[in-house]
Structure formats: structure tokens, C-alpha cells
Design a protein around this motif. Structure first.
Motif, PDB file in Angstrom:
ATOM      1  N   LEU A  51      -7.935   1.250  -2.976  1.00 36.92           N
ATOM      2  CA  LEU A  51      -6.637   1.430  -2.312  1.00 36.92           C
ATOM      3  C   LEU A  51      -5.512   0.710  -3.049  1.00 36.92           C
ATOM      4  O   LEU A  51      -4.338   1.010  -2.824  1.00 36.92           O
ATOM      5  N   LEU A  52      -5.867  -0.233  -3.907  1.00 31.50           N
ATOM      6  CA  LEU A  52      -4.862  -1.019  -4.618  1.00 31.50           C
ATOM      7  C   LEU A  52      -4.478  -0.423  -5.967  1.00 31.50           C
ATOM      8  O   LEU A  52      -3.620  -0.969  -6.658  1.00 31.50           O
ATOM      9  N   ILE A  53      -5.114   0.677  -6.355  1.00 31.81           N
ATOM     10  CA  ILE A  53      -4.808   1.289  -7.642  1.00 31.81           C
ATOM     11  C   ILE A  53      -3.489   2.056  -7.546  1.00 31.81           C
ATOM     12  O   ILE A  53      -3.350   3.011  -6.770  1.00 31.81           O
ATOM     13  N   LEU A  54      -2.504   1.626  -8.314  1.00 30.02           N
ATOM     14  CA  LEU A  54      -1.173   2.226  -8.317  1.00 30.02           C
ATOM     15  C   LEU A  54      -0.956   3.020  -9.603  1.00 30.02           C
ATOM     16  O   LEU A  54      -1.425   2.609 -10.669  1.00 30.02           O
ATOM     17  N   PRO A  55      -0.253   4.146  -9.542  1.00 29.29           N
ATOM     18  CA  PRO A  55      -0.052   4.964 -10.751  1.00 29.29           C
ATOM     19  C   PRO A  55       0.597   4.193 -11.896  1.00 29.29           C
ATOM     20  O   PRO A  55       0.232   4.373 -13.055  1.00 29.29           O
TER      21      PRO A  55
END
Length: 453
Positions: free
Chosen positions: A184-188
Motif C-alpha cells: 500500500l506504500l508503493i507510490l508511482p
């Protein structure tokens, strides 16, 4: 949660130390957060690194070996920080540990982020990652013993073990939280390194809370509490604390440094080293196993999600052992270790033979249930073997043993995995079977340990 301490009962009595003030719920929450963030950050990293290594085309062995230097530093520094907590103050060492954690995650995340962008080669990416990771091994090891000593110095004898169990349980909870929130913490914008930046930011918030909500402590009064590193119902109780350790003479002197070769703890340390290395073997390989057996090398996000599911299943089984089975069955150190090795052997064998997600989850959960019984047994056995005044020393040695397992075994496991997929799991199974036989003959009976303590 079994045997969860309540804060009011923990603070019903004050500590015997002149500078000690009862720990209210706010301060206990800060201490809980220090341990929770440390555990969740590290398990989140464990869930994403196999996929990052695949994206960088780094051989699996070198991805696993990147942790070895940090683990070596942990082994060397943990006992030293444990003894320093009585001299420099526990809050100061907690702050130092959180600085190490936050700086390590921020800089290691930056190294991975720039490497994934192609600023430098994959080799340099992991060299820099290993270097920045060493900040955690060298400085991060200061926080856990400092938290334990802070609680021990501010709780009454009758409530001390429960309070320490609450703090220790935060570490187990973190092992579930980390893999759960990592995807859930993976940002583009930041890609696969996003979780590391997120936990660095959380670490900063914990440092602020530590500075504002936790009062400075006077290091002139030593913590002689029972220091545990796992929630364990058979830890020494108030009745097991020797009167001789409560005398003013005992409080005015630091105990002699506890030696690794001390005959009282040697069998427990051998047990911890063997079982810890068996556990580290499978932990180092399971992320790569999930990617290969589920054919997820080309799907990074799904690979992280499936690895996280497996790790969460293992963490939940570990907490079931430590919060449920041990208190419910009142298992002592020896029985906990022996049953743990039976389940560990069974789980490792199942993982080695499984080729789908269901089988891997079942095997890893059973193995984790076994190692969840084993680790508190080893920790409490070593603690029960020495006097109350030596608890800081034995806590540092136990922390060292736990770190020692991660120096070579994860890399060795991955190396064996590259030759034959099931090989590291069969080796772990063999170690568990051997340790069961050796422990059955060597370790003291639980009733005898309790009587002697």
C-alpha cells in the motif's frame, strides 16, 4: 491476546528506584511505538527486496548477502548498548537507535531509488544499500535493550514481567503490520523503494514523540528488571527475584560482565544459535521461493503482495505461539523448544515440497509456529539460568545470538536454493531434528529450572 498486561496494573506500584516515575499510557505508547516501527520496517523491507533484486537483475545470493554486514554489527554492538543503558540513560540510547533506524532506511531507500532509475550500476546499488543498512546494525541495536531497561526501572517487581511482555509483543505485531502495508506504500513517483521512505518518515515521528513525551531518565540507577526479548509466560516472576539482588549493596555495584562461555547459559546459547540459523535459512529464501514457484518474477507488484501474504501468515502463527499457546499451556523453556523444533521440522519439509501458494503458506505458518515457540523458550531459558542482576547482560547476549543467525545463513540458504530449490529447507529440517534430540538430552527440565530460579 493472551496474558496482555493492563497499564493501570503495571503502574499500581512504583519502582524501587528514587528517580523512577510510573509509566502512564502515553509513555507506554511511545515505548511500544519504538519497537513496533522497528519490526514493521524490517519485515516490510524483507518483503520488497527480492522483487527489487529481480528488477535490478542482481543474483539472489547478493540480495540476501546485503544483510550480512548489518547483522555482524548487530552481534557486536547489541551487548555493548545493553550495558551502556545503565550509564548513558535509556532515553538517550532509544534516541540513538531510532536515529540509526531512520537514517538507514532513508539512505538505503535513496540508494535503491537511484539504482532503479539507472544512475549507477546494479552492483553499486547493492554496495550502497549494504553500507547504509549497516547504520541500523550498528546504531539501531541500541533501542531494544534501552526500552526494556526503561520499563524495568519504572515498574514494580510484581508487574515488571507483564509490562515487558507488552513491550516485547509490539515487535511481534510489527512483523504482521510490515508486510501488510508494504504494497500500500508503493507510490508511482518513488516506485518499489517507497516503503523505505515511508518508514523513515514514521521513524522521524517516533523520534519527535520520544523527545516530547518521554522524560529524561537518571542513568545513575541501574535497571535490574527481568529483561525479556519475547512475550513469554514462563519468565521469572516476582517470587523468583533473589533477595540478595534487592540489597543496597547490590544496587550500588554493576555485576561482573556475563561471559559467553558461562556454563549456566552455554546450553541455551548453543540452542539459540542452531535454531536461529535454521530459522534464518528459510527466512532468507522464502521471498525468492514465492517469486519462482508462482512465476512472479515479471510482475513486481503481485510478487510483493504474495510475498507479504506468506510473511503475514508466518507472523500470525508466531504470535499464536507466543500470545496463545505458551500462556495457555504454561510451557516452560525446554518443552517450548522441543515442541518448536518438531513443528519447525515439519513446516520446513512442507515448504520444500510445495509448488503452490496454499502449500507454501501452510508450510511457512507451521514452521513459524514452531520457531515462535522456540525463540521465547531459548530466551527464557537463558534468563532463568542467571541472577536478576545479570539480566541486562544476558539480554545483550541473547540479542547478539539472534543477530548472529543472520550473518551467513540467509545468504547460504539462497546459495543452496540456486543449486536445488528444496535444499535449504531440507537442511533446516535436519537442524531442527538434530536440535530436538540434543535438547532432549541436554536441556534442564522445566520444573528444575523454575525451582533453581
Amino acid at each position: 491476546m493472551a496474558d496482555s498486561p493492563d497499564i493501570d496494573s503495571v503502574n499500581r506500584k512504583t519502582s524501587s528506584y528514587p528517580d523512577a516515575k510510573p509509566i502512564d499510557s502515553t509513555r507506554m505508547a511511545v515505548l511500544f511505538s519504538v519497537m513496533l516501527v522497528t519490526a514493521s520496517g524490517n519485515t516490510a523491507m524483507q518483503s520488497i527486496l527480492p522483487t527489487i533484486g529481480t528488477q535490478l537483475d542482481i543474483p539472489d545470493f547478493w540480495v540476501s548477502a546485503a544483510f550480512s554486514w548489518s547483522a555482524l554489527l548487530w552481534v557486536y554492538t547489541a551487548p555493548k548498548w545493553a550495558r551502556q543503558s545503565d550509564h548513558r540513560g535509556r532515553k538517550a540510547l532509544m534516541r540513538l537507535g531510532m536515529i540509526g533506524f531512520t537514517a538507514s532506511f532513508a539512505l538505503a531507500g535513496l540508494a535503491l531509488f537511484l539504482g532503479l532509475l539507472g544512475w549507477y550500476s546494479a552492483l553499486w546499488t547493492f554496495i550502497l544499500f549494504a553500507f547504509f543498512r549497516s547504520l541500523y546494525g550498528g546504531l539501531g541495536s541500541a533501542a531494544p535493550p534501552a526500552v526494556q531497561a526503561y520499563v524495568a526501572a519504572r515498574t514494580a517487581r510484581a508487574d515488571r514481567t507483564k509490562a515487558l511482555s507488552l513491550i516485547a509483543s509490539s515487535f511481534g505485531l510489527g512483523t504482521i503490520v510490515g508486510p501488510a502495508i508494504a504494497p500500500l506504500l508503493i507510490l508511482p513517483a518513488l516506485g518499489l523503494s517507497s516503503p523505505m521512505f515511508a518508514f523513515a518518515a514514521i521513524g522521524l515521528l517516533v523520534m519527535v514523540a520520544l523527545a516530547l513525551k518521554l522524560p529524561n531518565d537518571n542513568p545513575g540507577y541501574a535497571a535490574r528488571g527481568v529483561v525479556t526479548s519475547e512475550p513469554y509466560s514462563s519468565a521469572p516472576s516476582a517470587n523468583s527475584l533473589k533477595d540478595e539482588d534487592d540489597s543496597s549493596e547490590a544496587e550500588s555495584k554493576l555485576p561482573p560482565q556475563l561471559r559467553w562461555g558461562d556454563d549456566r547459559i552455554k546450553p541455551w546459547l548453543i540452542t539459540g544459535i542452531l535454531g536461529g540459523n535454521a530459522h534464518a535459512l528459510i527466512l532468507g529464501v522464502v521471498g525468492f521461493l514465492v517469486l519462482d514457484r508462482l512465476a512472479l518474477r515479471a510482475d513486481p507488484e503481485m510478487g510483493i503482495q504474495m510475498t507479504g501474504i506468506v510473511l503475514m501468515a508466518g507472523a500470525a502463527a508466531t504470535l499464536l505461539a507466543q500470545w496463545g499457546l505458551i500462556p495457555l499451556l504454561q510451557m516452560g523453556p525446554r518443552s517450548s523448544i522441543l515442541w518448536g523444533m518438531v513443528l519447525g521440522a515439519l513446516g520446513c519439509f512442507i515448504i520444500g515440497m510445495s509448488h503452490d501458494l496454499h502449500g507454501i503458506i501452510i508450510g511457512f505458518a507451521i514452521a513459524s509456529l514452531g520457531f515462535g515457540l522456540f525463540r521465547p523458550g531459548f530466551t527464557a531459558g537463558a534468563s532463568l539460568a542467571v541472577k536478576r542482576s545479570e539480566q541486562n547482560g544476558v539480554a545483550g547476549i541473547v540479542a547478539s545470538v539472534n543477530g548472529m543467525a543472520f550473518i551467513a545463513s540467509p545468504a547460504l540458504g539462497v546459495l543452496l536454493y540456486t543449486y536445488a530449490g528444496p535444499l535449504p529447507f531440507w537442511l533446516a529440517t535436519t537442524v531442527c531434528v538434530f536440535l530436538f534430540g540434543w535438547g532432549f538430552k541436554t536441556l534442564k527440565l522445566d520444573d528444575r529450572m523454575t525451582a533453581e530460579s
